[in-house]
Write an enzyme that holds these catalytic residues in place. Structure first.
Site, PDB file in Angstrom:
ATOM      1  N   GLY A 111     -25.736-115.517 -11.108  1.00 13.22           N
ATOM      2  CA  GLY A 111     -25.165-116.817 -10.773  1.00 13.22           C
ATOM      3  C   GLY A 111     -26.216-117.814 -10.328  1.00 13.22           C
ATOM      4  CG  ASP A 112     -28.422-116.930  -6.971  1.00  8.88           C
ATOM      5  OD1 ASP A 112     -27.412-117.544  -6.611  1.00  8.88           O
ATOM      6  OD2 ASP A 112     -28.822-115.886  -6.425  1.00  8.88           O
ATOM      7  CB  SER A 114     -18.689-118.616 -13.312  1.00 13.09           C
ATOM      8  OG  SER A 114     -19.031-117.319 -13.737  1.00 13.09           O
ATOM      9  CB  ALA A 125     -17.943-110.670 -19.463  1.00 13.02           C
ATOM     10  CD  GLU A 126     -13.520-113.006 -21.646  1.00  7.73           C
ATOM     11  OE1 GLU A 126     -13.342-113.725 -22.650  1.00  7.73           O
ATOM     12  OE2 GLU A 126     -13.604-111.767 -21.701  1.00  7.73           O
TER      13      GLU A 126
END
Length: 331
Positions: free
Chosen positions: A252-253, A221, A224-225
């Site tokens: 994230g979940d 991850s 925002a990218e």
């Protein structure tokens, strides 16, 4: 059921909102919300919204289990949590108008050997019903990081697929057991590597080192990218649509749930990544976890940008990537 999430250290999240917090003074809260939470529980709720029958397990304090039990009943989630003596922890989030958030995480359960035996018995029963497991979140007192590796190995020995989403020492330990998929962010990947990891080639070197240790899929991850999926046969990048950020809690979940959804159905990586990115993008635009109508994802799916990164080379022989057993000090 085909999917089970394991949350070893759930929490009651008390979220408060106020204009500005003044230390050492009485502060008036404008809004407060108390809800049953935990990374694996959040994943399970999103999977349910995506149409799955989902089982949940982990440890839950017997003295304040009512909120969790009400949530599981409302969302029709199969509750296989092991009740242990005491109270599940409370996490306090103080959100200010400026966007600053202060977290106060209280101590929770202290797990004993009989509690471990009961959990493994519950997981053994669940393994007869499910093929995919998600192990996510932090560890309670009394549980060493190495226990993540033990659970992963137990599930793999039963032929199960394991998606692993932890941080710090728990992440480092669990990686040695070679789960099916891991989803570190850049900070977590840097902790594992023992050095700052930023560039795509640096991420690729780490991913290939992890894959050399038996981990099939590494999804990194980049906030925002977007995301980069290092698979066994190809590397894909997904860039999410721009969203008005309301809360990053559960994003994230939600991403993990999207990955589990696609993988469990045998989807191609690019199709799975598009859905997971859209679900995560939706999550940041709202306070709640999940969605009431899956059709709300349709416009977001169309806005996700996917590209194959064929120019990202495998780890070079002269880079000496970190080993699975000794990869720097994670916090």
């Amino acid at each position: 059921m085909t999917l089970v999430t394991i949350t070893l250290n759930p929490a009651l999240d008390l979220t408060t909102r106020l204009e500005t917090m003044r230390l050492g003074e009485v502060n008036l809260v404008n809004e407060a919300n108390l809800r049953a939470a935990g990374k694996g529980i959040n994943v399970a709720m999103v999977l349910k919204d995506l149409g799955h029958e989902v089982g949940l397990s982990g440890w839950l304090g017997a003295d304040n289990a009512a909120s969790f039990e009400a949530l599981f009943a409302e969302r029709e989630l199969t509750d296989r949590f092991v009740r242990v003596a005491g109270n599940t922890r409370i996490n306090v989030k103080i959100a200010e108008q400026s966007g600053r958030v202060t977290d106060l995480n209280l101590p929770g359960l202290c797990i004993q050997a009989p509690d471990v035996d009961q959990l493994e018995a519950a997981i053994d029963d669940l393994a007869a019903e499910a093929d995919w497991f998600v192990l996510a979140g932090s560890l309670p007192k009394g549980v060493e990081p190495a226990y993540c590796a033990r659970l992963i190995r137990l599930l793999k020995a039963k032929g199960k697929k394991v998606i692993f989403d932890c941080s710090g020492e728990a992440l480092k330990a669990g990686l040695t057991a070679a789960p099916t998929l891991v989803k570190p962010n850049l900070e977590e990947l840097s902790q594992w590597a023992g050095r700052p990891i930023k560039k795509v080639q640096e991420q690729a070197d780490c991913a290939r080192a992890l894959q050399a240790g038996g981990i099939e899929h590494v999804v990194v991850s980049n906030g925002a990218e977007g995301l980069i999926w290092f698979g066994p046969n190809a590397t894909w990048q997904a860039i999410p649509p721009r969203m008005q950020v309301v809360s990053t809690v559960g994003a994230g979940d939600s991403l993990v749930a999207g990955l589990a959804h696609g993988l469990s159905l045998g989807w191609a990586p690019e199709q799975t990544l598009r859905l997971a990115t859209a679900v995560s993008a939706l999550a940041v635009s709202q306070v709640a976890v999940g969605f009431s109508d899956v059709n709300v994802l349709t416009p977001l799916l169309e806005q996700v940008r996917l590209q194959r990164l064929d120019d990202v080379a495998p780890a070079r022989h002269d880079t000496n990537p970190p080993s699975m057993e000794n990869s720097g000090d994670a916090q």
